[in-house]
Motif scaffolding. Structure first.
Motif, PDB file in Angstrom:
ATOM      1  N   ILE A 131       0.837  -1.203   0.000  1.00  9.29           N
ATOM      2  CA  ILE A 131       0.000   0.000   0.000  1.00  9.29           C
ATOM      3  C   ILE A 131       0.870   1.250   0.000  1.00  9.29           C
ATOM      4  O   ILE A 131       0.611   2.226  -0.728  1.00  9.29           O
ATOM      5  CB  ILE A 131      -0.948  -0.009   1.219  1.00  9.29           C
ATOM      6  CG1 ILE A 131      -1.987  -1.130   1.073  1.00  9.29           C
ATOM      7  CG2 ILE A 131      -1.641   1.344   1.382  1.00  9.29           C
ATOM      8  CD1 ILE A 131      -2.836  -1.342   2.304  1.00  9.29           C
ATOM      9  N   ARG A 135       0.987   4.181  -2.956  1.00  8.10           N
ATOM     10  CA  ARG A 135       0.570   5.558  -2.681  1.00  8.10           C
ATOM     11  C   ARG A 135       1.711   6.558  -2.771  1.00  8.10           C
ATOM     12  O   ARG A 135       1.475   7.763  -2.700  1.00  8.10           O
ATOM     13  CB  ARG A 135      -0.058   5.622  -1.286  1.00  8.10           C
ATOM     14  CG  ARG A 135      -1.258   4.698  -1.133  1.00  8.10           C
ATOM     15  CD  ARG A 135      -1.938   4.849   0.201  1.00  8.10           C
ATOM     16  NE  ARG A 135      -2.670   6.085   0.307  1.00  8.10           N
ATOM     17  CZ  ARG A 135      -3.412   6.423   1.366  1.00  8.10           C
ATOM     18  NH1 ARG A 135      -3.502   5.596   2.391  1.00  8.10           N
ATOM     19  NH2 ARG A 135      -4.052   7.562   1.396  1.00  8.10           N
ATOM     20  N   LEU A 215      -8.930   4.420   0.115  1.00  6.83           N
ATOM     21  CA  LEU A 215      -8.165   3.183   0.194  1.00  6.83           C
ATOM     22  C   LEU A 215      -9.046   2.011   0.588  1.00  6.83           C
ATOM     23  O   LEU A 215      -9.045   0.966  -0.080  1.00  6.83           O
ATOM     24  CB  LEU A 215      -7.013   3.353   1.185  1.00  6.83           C
ATOM     25  CG  LEU A 215      -6.177   2.100   1.466  1.00  6.83           C
ATOM     26  CD1 LEU A 215      -5.435   1.664   0.212  1.00  6.83           C
ATOM     27  CD2 LEU A 215      -5.199   2.354   2.609  1.00  6.83           C
TER      28      LEU A 215
END
Length: 303
Positions: A131, A135, A215
């Motif tokens: 993640i 990002r 998210l």
């Protein structure tokens, strides 16, 4: 007698021997320093790995201590829930019955416990790192070369620092398996989130979603099929590493394969290899089927 220096000066002729001495000194200094550091923090290392040891031992005791028919039903139920395929469930049941018939049930359950713990740890570590890479382009530029090294480095090399730091036993083997199995989870988490349709992200922004809401409510649900592919690859990597990890004290099927190699027991090696392949195929088919179901569900939501 002709000189072996080929006309070079004496200092240049002696350069290789000086280099070798310097290299030996450097290696000795690093190795001794590393060992001293490990000895100094041995109590802290033992305390940090104790929960892993407890978790692995508990799960192994549960798997091996539960009656075989109960474990068989539970595994088939999990396979059916993931795949919703009678064919895959029947194939898994036949493979497990064959494993039990050849007397490999307990070793298979030990291996399953190791793979289960390694997969869970790899997911817990790989998901947030993936993640982060998705990002942040800067984080991705740092993380990807590290993953390249982890996946390119021969698996046997993982065992050297692991054994030096943690010694011989199940936990060192578990850590080596996790190191080997985590990169696919990170890569596919990163890929899945980055492949989410930009228009969907823009729609979420238009509705005022925060980055955290985007998210959890948009990116991760839509990336779930790719994440399941990551889980699938993590399981396969864990099973592949089990045999190598048996060199540092991990039991189960990997230990039997290693013994068969050392003693040239063809039948023993083949049967244990068959058991590993059967587990790998069953998990692969079930997780792939689950990923396809999630993909169809995601397509329905998109429509």
């Amino acid at each position: 007698m002709a000189s072996s220096c080929w006309g070079l000066s004496e200092s240049l002729c002696d350069f290789p021997s000086l280099s070798n001495k310097s290299l030996r000194l450097m290696r000795k200094t690093i190795d001794d320093g590393f060992r001293d550091l490990v000895r100094q923090f041995s109590d802290q290392i033992d305390a940090a790995t104790r929960p892993l040891q407890w978790f692995l031992n508990t799960l192994e005791t549960l798997f091996t201590g539960t009656p075989w028919f109960v474990m068989l039903v539970l595994i088939l139920a999990a396979v059916w829930f993931a795949s919703r395929s009678v064919k895959i469930a029947v194939g898994t049941g036949a493979a497990l019955l064959a494993i039990g018939f050849f007397g490999l049930w307990e070793d298979t359950m030990t291996t399953l416990a190791m793979v289960t713990v390694a997969t869970l740890i790899s997911i817990v570590l790989g998901l947030p790192i993936g993640i982060l890479a998705a990002r942040s382009d800067r984080a991705q530029r740092v993380i990807m070369p590290v993953l390249d090294v982890m996946q390119t480095l021969p698996s046997f090399v993982y065992l050297i620092p692991v054994v030096v730091i943690f010694g011989i036993g199940k936990v060192p083997g578990l850590i080596a398996v996790v190191i080997y199995a985590t990169p696919p989870m990170i890569r596919l988490t990163n890929l899945g989130i980055r492949l989410v349709d930009k228009e969907v992200i823009e729609a979420a922004d238009a509705f005022g979603s925060s980055p955290r809401q985007k998210l959890w409510n948009v990116q991760l649900p839509l990336a779930l099929p790719t994440l399941m592919t990551g889980v699938n690859q993590t399981i396969m990597m864990s099973l592949a590493m089990v045999v190598v990890a048996s060199m540092v004290g991990v039991g189960g099927l990997g230990k039997n394969v290693l013994q068969a190699i050392n003693n040239q027991f063809f039948t023993m090696g083949f049967l244990n290899g068959f058991a590993l392949v059967a587990i790998a195929i069953a998990f692969d088919r079930a997780s792939q089927a689950f990923g396809k179901r999630l993909q169809k569900h995601a397509e329905v939501l998109d429509d």
